[in-house]
Enzyme design. Sequence first.
Site, PDB file in Angstrom:
ATOM      1  CD  GLU A  38     -11.162  58.932  15.691  1.00  0.00           C
ATOM      2  OE1 GLU A  38     -12.462  57.759  16.826  1.00  0.00           O
ATOM      3  OE2 GLU A  38     -11.002  59.315  16.170  1.00  0.00           O
ATOM      4  CE  LYS A  57     -12.616  62.475  16.691  1.00  0.00           C
ATOM      5  NZ  LYS A  57     -12.762  62.338  17.915  1.00  0.00           N
ATOM      6  NE  ARG A  99      -5.325  62.982  22.355  1.00  0.00           N
ATOM      7  CZ  ARG A  99      -4.591  62.489  21.570  1.00  0.00           C
ATOM      8  NH1 ARG A  99      -3.208  61.885  22.388  1.00  0.00           N
ATOM      9  NH2 ARG A  99      -4.910  61.352  20.616  1.00  0.00           N
TER      10      ARG A  99
HETATM   11  C1  5MM Z   1      -7.999  59.980  18.624  1.00  0.00           C
HETATM   12  O1  5MM Z   1      -9.180  60.086  19.582  1.00  0.00           O
HETATM   13  C2  5MM Z   1     -10.208  61.055  19.223  1.00  0.00           C
HETATM   14  C3  5MM Z   1      -9.941  61.670  18.857  1.00  0.00           C
HETATM   15  O2  5MM Z   1      -9.549  62.805  20.736  1.00  0.00           O
HETATM   16  P1  5MM Z   1      -8.263  63.692  20.797  1.00  0.00           P
HETATM   17  O3  5MM Z   1      -9.026  64.641  19.868  1.00  0.00           O
HETATM   18  O4  5MM Z   1      -7.969  63.812  21.333  1.00  0.00           O
HETATM   19  O5  5MM Z   1      -6.985  63.434  19.453  1.00  0.00           O
HETATM   20  C4  5MM Z   1     -10.849  60.378  20.961  1.00  0.00           C
HETATM   21  O6  5MM Z   1     -12.492  60.469  20.551  1.00  0.00           O
HETATM   22  C5  5MM Z   1     -11.005  58.618  21.175  1.00  0.00           C
HETATM   23  O7  5MM Z   1     -10.902  57.732  20.339  1.00  0.00           O
HETATM   24  C6  5MM Z   1     -11.876  58.167  22.511  1.00  0.00           C
HETATM   25  O8  5MM Z   1     -10.797  59.178  23.341  1.00  0.00           O
HETATM   26  C7  5MM Z   1     -11.603  57.071  23.184  1.00  0.00           C
HETATM   27  O9  5MM Z   1     -10.283  56.279  22.913  1.00  0.00           O
HETATM   28  P2  5MM Z   1     -10.224  55.413  23.545  1.00  0.00           P
HETATM   29  O10 5MM Z   1      -8.671  54.474  23.694  1.00  0.00           O
HETATM   30  O11 5MM Z   1     -10.198  55.239  25.116  1.00  0.00           O
HETATM   31  O12 5MM Z   1     -11.176  54.554  22.844  1.00  0.00           O
END
Ligand code: 5MM
Length: 330
Positions: free
Chosen positions: A176, A218, A294
């Site tokens: 990702e 991703k 989100r």
């Molecule tokens: C970009 O964040 C990932 C996808 O979430 P959104 O759809 O909200 O953009 C998400 O998988 C993210 O990697 C995780 O929430 C983990 O984030 P942190 O900052 O806690 O490592």
Amino acid sequence: MTDLALIARALFTPGKGVLAADESVHSATARLASYGIPTSAEMRRQYRDLFMGTEGVEQYLSGVILFSETMLEKGNDKKLFPESLAARGILPGVKVDLGTEPISTSPQELITQGLLDLPERLAEYKKQGAVFTKWRAVVRIDGDQLPTAAAIHENAKRLAQYAKEVQTAGLVPIIEPEVLLEGKHSRARSRAVIEEVLGTLFSVLEEHSVDLTSVILKTSMALSGSESGKKDTPEEVAEDTIAALMQSVPRKVAGIVFLSGGQTSDEATANLAAITRRAKEVHAPWPLTFSYARALQEEALSLWGGKEENVLAARTAFLGRLSKVSAALG
Ligand code: 5MM
């Protein structure tokens, strides 16, 4: 097809996608606090259970990305979360990066940590039931100054080392490289950065002999920056996103999932619908689906507010959003 390629393919079961429920303690705490929900380890467990404990999610979810803490916790059904998911035919995965820190030579940019003890942690996660993993790199756009080629390359190297280790451990890697929405940049700049980041990433993956047939990308969508004053139409987003992917992603890649990256739930749903339509028009070679956090969570979290009496309404909203996002896959 290898066993890993089959697992990767299962994440793209038609009509289904991946819930990202892998917020670190820091992010989960901030997420709960932003909805006025009390924050504690028990509230984080209830937050996970709100989503994973929703009856019927298996209609829409092929997989869930968990945080390491959640791998060892039980839902209200008294089953460990990975076991409860697997029992419903949902593949459990885990985020294995350990977050980001500023790059010393370019402090506005971030590098992702977590390679040092990765093989040992992968062996543990596998025992706990994970069949896939995720590593997130973060790319910030600032005019023509950022991202720097050095930051793109260093993050690509770590993503490739991660992917290789994960395949060696017998797990599927999701890579990702998130290009952030924050900034004043145009959609054209976002598209160009996605192309540059993915171009570098896939050439470094090849250097590391990573088997692309079990790699899942991703990615962010190509969007105008959140402070650009421009709202893109779904068709504009779809055209630039698919163009960037067609330019940079090898055909062999097992599939592509999208992050929501700060879009509203409705934007992320409409943009996904336009992207899947555009992908069909141009005969894009990979399966596509969502891997949102989100955009799948926000309506449910506002209704829940951390209160038991609101769980049913919150879960109903979650299922409603899942059904719309699933329909966006066409
Ligand atoms: C970009 O964040 C990932 C996808 O979430 P959104 O759809 O909200 O953009 C998400 O998988 C993210 O990697 C995780 O929430 C983990 O984030 P942190 O900052 O806690 O490592």
